[in-house]
Design an enzyme around this catalytic site. Structure first.
Site, PDB file in Angstrom:
ATOM      1  N   LYS A   3       4.395  17.773  51.072  1.00 35.94           N
ATOM      2  CA  LYS A   3       2.855  17.533  50.484  1.00 35.94           C
ATOM      3  C   LYS A   3       2.921  15.886  49.946  1.00 35.94           C
ATOM      4  O   LYS A   3       3.743  15.307  49.691  1.00 35.94           O
ATOM      5  CB  LYS A   3       2.843  18.227  49.063  1.00 35.94           C
ATOM      6  CG  LYS A   3       1.293  18.125  48.464  1.00 35.94           C
ATOM      7  CD  LYS A   3       1.361  18.776  46.912  1.00 35.94           C
ATOM      8  CE  LYS A   3       2.184  17.971  45.950  1.00 35.94           C
ATOM      9  NZ  LYS A   3       1.065  17.934  44.777  1.00 35.94           N
ATOM     10  N   LYS A  27       1.255  11.591  44.651  1.00 32.93           N
ATOM     11  CA  LYS A  27       0.925  10.399  44.092  1.00 32.93           C
ATOM     12  C   LYS A  27       2.049   9.488  43.496  1.00 32.93           C
ATOM     13  O   LYS A  27       2.123   8.459  43.697  1.00 32.93           O
ATOM     14  CB  LYS A  27      -0.564  10.166  42.912  1.00 32.93           C
ATOM     15  CG  LYS A  27       0.054  11.040  41.971  1.00 32.93           C
ATOM     16  CD  LYS A  27      -1.115  10.848  40.734  1.00 32.93           C
ATOM     17  CE  LYS A  27      -1.881  12.139  40.661  1.00 32.93           C
ATOM     18  NZ  LYS A  27      -1.258  13.414  39.826  1.00 32.93           N
ATOM     19  N   LYS A  73      10.154  19.164  40.747  1.00 36.33           N
ATOM     20  CA  LYS A  73      10.123  18.131  40.091  1.00 36.33           C
ATOM     21  C   LYS A  73      11.615  17.878  39.307  1.00 36.33           C
ATOM     22  O   LYS A  73      11.950  16.855  39.011  1.00 36.33           O
ATOM     23  CB  LYS A  73       9.018  18.125  38.938  1.00 36.33           C
ATOM     24  CG  LYS A  73       7.754  18.035  39.742  1.00 36.33           C
ATOM     25  CD  LYS A  73       6.408  17.408  38.780  1.00 36.33           C
ATOM     26  CE  LYS A  73       5.327  17.005  39.823  1.00 36.33           C
ATOM     27  NZ  LYS A  73       4.272  16.708  38.996  1.00 36.33           N
TER      28      LYS A  73
END
Ligand code: AQP
Length: 334
Positions: free
Chosen positions: A197, A200, A115
């Protein structure tokens, strides 16, 4: 234990419209625990702000995530459904656990590294200490079992380490939680980059299938799914795209991957992708219909939120009073 039952806790961030990864890796499995455990399922909005959110969208998605929990079969009479920021004990215990979490441990978290790369202009302290807050979410309820996708296993291990460290210093305070990761579906991959992965918050809409996508969108996305230049429909380390599609098909139909391989032997990739898209769209159709019914009733969702927060608070405050006493915080006599 809570109300004579072992406790299950899990949460989902309202950080985007939920994907079939969130569904197959986590939410779909939640209702299996409802009879035998006391289940706390949380919309973890405080985690979501570790990445910049548009306030109106965060608010809307918080309602939507709660409605999706119910549309996926979670009965608020049998499960405590609530919003994290409505129970301030999460933030309080999160801070306390920050003081029992090592800088080196947090630096090793792969989600922080991923992130940080994706949000290079906003590598904030909350993104770094996210796992201590997640540990607080879990430990606050004396949780025995945490159903999560495999991307959250590392955070769960850290929660166990933090609990063990705290218990070692102050004596038994927290139950040490176990993870529950489904056999299949624990890691659904991106349709555009099947070695990554499915997330969303992915900016590429073709990479993600959302639980609330309509049938046409679902089929279109599967038709575009990246596969390989081979023609064989089989699972294998060298066939990430096809393996992912077989896993998704297997999760939505209840067939094993081997059965799916046999079923599609001799098929072209185009027909196979269409069949996966149809299986996914058909399985999600009732969820979407129930969601549409629930989301129209905001007053009901607010009642569920209020009752859930009250029930969660009743359990959390027991742990907090124990933790405060053990730490040596003074008590305010009222
Ligand atoms: N691709 C996935 N396959 C299986 N399980 C998954 N989960 C997430 N992605 C997959 C599981 O869904 C639950 C809720 O996840 P989260 O909202 O806490 O955050 P996340 O793990 O960071 O999920 P996303 O979709 O990748 O969100 P963003 O894009 O906001 O970071 C967890 O149990 C997770 O394991």
């Amino acid at each position: 234990m809570y109300n004579d039952k072992k406790v299950v806790f899990s949460g989902v961030q309202p950080s985007g419209n939920l994907t079939i990864g969130n569904y197959l890796g986590a939410i779909k499995n939640f209702s299996a625990f409802s009879e035998d455990y006391h289940c706390f399922y949380c919309v973890v909005d405080m985690h979501a702000i570790t990445v910049r959110q548009v306030p109106a969208e965060l608010r809307r998605r918080t309602y939507e995530t709660l409605a999706l929990y119910m549309a996926c079969g979670l009965d608020p009479q049998k499960n405590t459904l609530f919003v994290q920021s409505h129970v301030p004990a999460h933030a309080e215990l999160g801070w306390i656990l920050d003081c029992y979490t090592m800088f080196g441990e947090l630096s090793r978290m792969t989600q922080f590294k991923d992130k940080s790369q994706k949000n290079a202009d906003n590598i904030n302290a909350g993104l770094f200490t996210y796992p201590s807050l997640m540990a607080a979410d879990i430990l606050l309820y004396q949780t025995e079992m945490v159903p999560v996708g495999s991307d959250q296993r590392q955070h769960l291990e850290l929660a166990r380490d933090i609990a063990t460290r705290f218990n070692g210093i102050y004596g038994d305070t927290f139950v040490i939680p176990e993870g529950y990761t489904p056999k299949d579906g624990a890691r659904i991959m991106s349709l555009a980059e099947p070695t990554k992965k499915m997330s969303k918050s992915d900016a590429n809409e073709n990479a993600v299938v959302r639980i609330l996508d309509d049938k046409d969108a679902i089929i279109r996305k599967f038709k575009r799914a990246v596969t390989d230049s081979d023609t064989e429909i089989r699972a294998g380390a060298d066939k990430a795209g096809i393996t992912n599609l077989l896993t998704i098909y297997s999760c939505f139909t209840g067939k094993t991957v081997e059965e799916a391989e046999r079923e599609f032997a001799g098929f072209g990739y185009g027909d196979f992708k269409l069949a996966v898209g149809e299986a996914c769209a058909d399985a999600l159709a009732p969820v979407r219909a129930e969601f549409n019914r629930l989301i129209a009733d905001k007053a009901y969702l607010e009642t569920v939120m209020a009752e859930g927060a009250e029930a969660a608070y009743r359990c959390a405050r027991r742990t907090m009073s124990k933790v405060r006493r053990k730490l040596g915080f003074t008590e305010l006599k009222r």
